[in-house]
Design a protein around this motif. Sequence first.
Motif, short mmCIF file in Angstrom:
data_model
loop_
_atom_site.label_atom_id
_atom_site.label_comp_id
_atom_site.label_asym_id
_atom_site.label_seq_id
_atom_site.Cartn_x
_atom_site.Cartn_y
_atom_site.Cartn_z
N THR A 194 -4.30 8.22 -20.83
CA THR A 194 -5.69 9.23 -19.63
C THR A 194 -5.75 10.12 -19.00
N ARG A 195 -3.90 10.01 -17.79
CA ARG A 195 -3.94 10.78 -16.72
C ARG A 195 -4.34 10.49 -15.54
N ARG A 196 -5.43 9.05 -15.90
CA ARG A 196 -6.27 8.93 -15.10
C ARG A 196 -5.69 8.18 -13.28
N PRO A 197 -5.75 7.91 -12.00
CA PRO A 197 -5.57 7.53 -11.21
C PRO A 197 -5.79 5.94 -11.46
N HIS A 198 -4.81 5.06 -10.85
CA HIS A 198 -5.86 3.43 -10.64
C HIS A 198 -6.31 4.01 -9.50
N PRO A 199 -7.27 3.05 -9.31
CA PRO A 199 -8.42 2.84 -7.63
C PRO A 199 -7.54 2.32 -7.06
N LEU A 200 -7.13 1.60 -7.05
CA LEU A 200 -5.87 1.39 -6.05
C LEU A 200 -4.85 1.57 -5.49
N GLU A 201 -4.40 3.19 -6.45
CA GLU A 201 -3.40 3.96 -5.76
C GLU A 201 -4.16 5.09 -4.44
N ALA A 202 -5.65 4.74 -4.80
CA ALA A 202 -6.00 5.80 -3.46
C ALA A 202 -5.26 5.29 -2.18
N GLN A 203 -4.83 4.11 -2.19
CA GLN A 203 -4.49 3.48 -1.04
C GLN A 203 -2.82 3.46 -0.70
N GLY A 204 -2.16 4.75 -1.32
CA GLY A 204 -0.47 4.75 -1.15
C GLY A 204 -0.07 3.95 -1.92
N MET A 205 -0.09 3.39 -3.20
CA MET A 205 0.32 2.69 -3.89
C MET A 205 0.82 3.02 -5.43
N GLY A 206 2.00 2.73 -5.35
CA GLY A 206 2.44 3.48 -7.21
C GLY A 206 1.68 2.65 -8.28
N LEU A 207 1.84 3.23 -9.25
CA LEU A 207 0.48 2.24 -10.88
C LEU A 207 1.19 1.06 -10.44
N ASP A 208 2.80 0.70 -10.62
CA ASP A 208 3.08 -0.70 -10.59
C ASP A 208 2.28 -1.74 -9.84
N GLN A 209 2.74 -1.38 -8.73
CA GLN A 209 2.27 -1.85 -7.24
C GLN A 209 0.65 -1.91 -7.88
N ALA A 210 0.30 -1.07 -7.65
CA ALA A 210 -1.38 -0.86 -7.75
C ALA A 210 -2.28 -1.91 -8.90
N ILE A 211 -1.19 -2.68 -9.61
CA ILE A 211 -2.15 -3.17 -11.17
C ILE A 211 -1.27 -4.58 -10.30
N PHE A 212 -0.21 -4.98 -9.46
CA PHE A 212 0.27 -6.00 -9.54
C PHE A 212 -1.06 -6.62 -7.90
N GLN A 213 -1.21 -5.60 -7.38
CA GLN A 213 -2.08 -5.79 -5.95
C GLN A 213 -3.56 -6.75 -6.36
N GLU A 214 -4.15 -5.66 -7.73
CA GLU A 214 -4.93 -6.32 -8.68
C GLU A 214 -5.49 -7.29 -8.90
N ARG A 215 -4.42 -7.83 -9.61
CA ARG A 215 -4.13 -9.09 -10.15
C ARG A 215 -4.26 -9.99 -9.34
N VAL A 216 -3.55 -10.09 -8.00
CA VAL A 216 -3.80 -10.75 -7.07
C VAL A 216 -4.63 -11.24 -6.73
N MET A 217 -5.62 -9.97 -6.00
CA MET A 217 -6.53 -9.80 -6.06
C MET A 217 -8.51 -10.44 -6.66
N LEU A 218 -7.42 -10.16 -7.98
CA LEU A 218 -9.25 -10.85 -8.71
C LEU A 218 -8.16 -11.90 -9.38
N GLU A 219 -7.24 -12.84 -8.82
CA GLU A 219 -6.54 -14.17 -9.31
C GLU A 219 -8.34 -14.99 -8.88
N GLY A 220 -8.85 -15.25 -8.18
CA GLY A 220 -9.51 -16.12 -7.84
C GLY A 220 -11.07 -15.95 -8.66
N LEU A 221 -11.75 -14.94 -8.92
CA LEU A 221 -12.35 -14.60 -9.48
C LEU A 221 -12.47 -14.75 -11.20
N ARG A 222 -11.21 -14.53 -11.46
CA ARG A 222 -10.41 -15.10 -12.99
C ARG A 222 -11.28 -17.19 -13.28
N ASN A 223 -10.76 -17.30 -12.26
CA ASN A 223 -10.32 -18.61 -12.34
C ASN A 223 -12.44 -18.94 -12.87
#
Length: 314
Positions: free
Chosen positions: A129-158
């Motif tokens: 899609t060539r769209r940026p990940h929402p967390l990339e705006a905070q200066g993260m790379g895509l890999d790091q943004a995906i990892f960080q979001e997964r950690v952020m959402l862990e409680g919600l997922r449960n």
Amino acid sequence: MHSTLPEQTSVQEPEQPGQPPRGIHDVSLVMITGQSGAGKSTVLNVFEDLGFFCVDGLPAGLAGQLVTLAEEMKLDRYPGVALGLDVRLPDFALQWENFVQEMDQAGISLKLVFLEARDAVLIRRYATTRRPHPLEAQGMGLDQAIFQERVMLEGLRNHADLVVDTSDFSIHDLRRVIQEKWPLEKETGEGMRIHLISFGFKYGVPLEADLVFDLRFLPNPYFDPELRPLSGLDESIARYVLQHDPGKAFIDRFEDFLRYLLPLYAAEGRYRLTLALGCTGGRHRSVAVSQALLTSLQATGFAVTIEHRHLDLG
């Protein structure tokens, strides 16, 4: 795919005469969240097709206000409300806890749908899609943004009622999962809407048709001077076309064919199927056959609408 949704009908029964009006407490409330790129927009589109009132990108803090205003907004006329949550706010977890508490106090039940996918799949989707990940705006790379979001959402997922891993899903697979959990209201049939169009070939085939059937082999009332001014809506035309062979044999076989075919389309997650039935002028044969199919398919339980596109032209 994990499915933890309790056995419970999410869409309410149609109102019956004498029953009190439905309120917001009777409306299904679904919250949709999960990893960016996992399919939240697709799921919201499915709920919109199911007739739900949908809002995307809603902060959890405003979700409670929307539900509070639901009575005034007359949202009770919808089978449900589906809200896509924006999880990027730093205080999302606190907002979510407050929202759940508000719903509990108000006696409103909600279901939480959580979407996720494998990291490699998310990376591929963002590359496509060539769209940026929402967390990339905070200066993260895509890999790091995906990892960080997964950690952020862990409680919600449960706390999710339904967790769907969309890694190996097509859009149609995802649609099918949601439709199985939230079927259409009974008054709308078996989950796939059928639209019948009668038309005249001399005026052109409907462009939106999924299936086109040529009925010009049937006996034509146009050549009977007494029947010519009538249309397929008249009983005498219906008898002329369908009471004797080949019309009688055809309609029996055609109805059997559609009763076999349409559930196969529905099983593939189709939401709507348009059948165009044509004769020469779109006034006699196509109208009579379409009306017969309308009655037959409705009796089978399908949600059917009909349109006689060229009736007044033929």
